[in-house]
Scaffold this motif. Structure first.
Motif, mmCIF file in Angstrom:
data_model
loop_
_atom_site.group_PDB
_atom_site.id
_atom_site.type_symbol
_atom_site.label_atom_id
_atom_site.label_comp_id
_atom_site.label_asym_id
_atom_site.label_seq_id
_atom_site.Cartn_x
_atom_site.Cartn_y
_atom_site.Cartn_z
ATOM 1 N N ALA A 157 2.750 6.846 -6.887
ATOM 2 C CA ALA A 157 1.915 7.986 -7.288
ATOM 3 C C ALA A 157 2.693 9.297 -7.165
ATOM 4 O O ALA A 157 2.621 10.167 -8.046
ATOM 5 C CB ALA A 157 0.653 8.022 -6.433
ATOM 6 N N ILE A 158 3.448 9.426 -6.093
ATOM 7 C CA ILE A 158 4.256 10.643 -5.899
ATOM 8 C C ILE A 158 5.321 10.759 -6.991
ATOM 9 O O ILE A 158 5.515 11.814 -7.579
ATOM 10 C CB ILE A 158 4.903 10.638 -4.495
ATOM 11 N N ARG A 171 2.433 1.868 -3.413
ATOM 12 C CA ARG A 171 1.498 2.528 -4.342
ATOM 13 C C ARG A 171 1.540 4.049 -4.147
ATOM 14 O O ARG A 171 1.514 4.818 -5.105
ATOM 15 C CB ARG A 171 0.088 2.004 -4.127
ATOM 16 N N LYS A 172 1.598 4.473 -2.898
ATOM 17 C CA LYS A 172 1.662 5.913 -2.610
ATOM 18 C C LYS A 172 2.949 6.521 -3.164
ATOM 19 O O LYS A 172 2.925 7.591 -3.770
ATOM 20 C CB LYS A 172 1.586 6.151 -1.099
ATOM 21 N N ASN A 194 0.823 -1.202 0.000
ATOM 22 C CA ASN A 194 0.000 0.000 0.000
ATOM 23 C C ASN A 194 0.868 1.268 0.000
ATOM 24 O O ASN A 194 0.586 2.232 -0.703
ATOM 25 C CB ASN A 194 -0.955 -0.014 1.200
ATOM 26 N N ASP A 195 1.944 1.243 0.789
ATOM 27 C CA ASP A 195 2.853 2.389 0.825
ATOM 28 C C ASP A 195 3.613 2.528 -0.489
ATOM 29 O O ASP A 195 3.914 3.643 -0.934
ATOM 30 C CB ASP A 195 3.826 2.258 1.998
#
Length: 111
Positions: A104-105, A100-101, A97-98
Motif C-alpha cells: 500500500a505504501i 500488504r502494508k 499482513n506486513d
C-alpha cells in the motif's frame, strides 16, 4: 570495492579503536600482517571467511557482529540493483499482513 567491504572494515576499525589497539597489535593477535588489517579496514581487501574469523576471535567478538553496522549505508554508493536486492531480503522475512502494508505504501509512490 563493494560497500560491504567498507562497512565490515569500518566495524573492525571501530572495535579495534574502542579497545585502544593499534593495527599492529590486532594483526599480531589475529596472526595476520598489520598492513592486511589496514587494507581490510579501508575496504580495499576482500577478506576471507577464515581471516574474518581470526580477526573476530582476536577482537573477542562473534563473526556476525562484524556485520552489524553503525554507519549509514547512504554514505556509500549503492547501485539500484543492490538496493532492490536488499529490499527483497527484507520483504521475504515479512509476514503477509506486513507485506500488504508495504504494498500500500509503495503504491502511493506510483501516483
Amino acid at each position: 570495492m563493494t560497500p560491504i567491504l567498507k562497512l565490515v572494515g569500518s566495524k573492525i576499525r571501530d572495535i579495534r579503536k574502542q579497545r585502544g589497539w593499534s593495527q599492529e597489535l590486532l594483526g599480531e593477535k589475529a596472526g595476520v600482517k598489520f598492513s592486511y588489517i589496514g587494507s581490510v579496514e579501508r575496504g580495499e581487501q576482500n577478506i576471507t571467511l577464515l581471516n574474518l574469523e581470526k580477526i573476530a576471535t582476536a577482537l573477542d567478538v562473534k563473526v556476525h557482529s562484524l556485520f552489524s553496522y553503525s554507519v549509514e549505508l547512504e554514505k556509500f554508493e549503492i547501485s539500484k540493483e543492490s538496493m532492490i536486492y536488499e529490499l527483497l531480503e527484507i520483504l521475504i522475512r515479512l509476514e503477509q499482513n506486513d507485506l500488504r502494508k508495504v504494498r500500500a505504501i509503495l503504491k502511493e509512490f506510483q501516483n
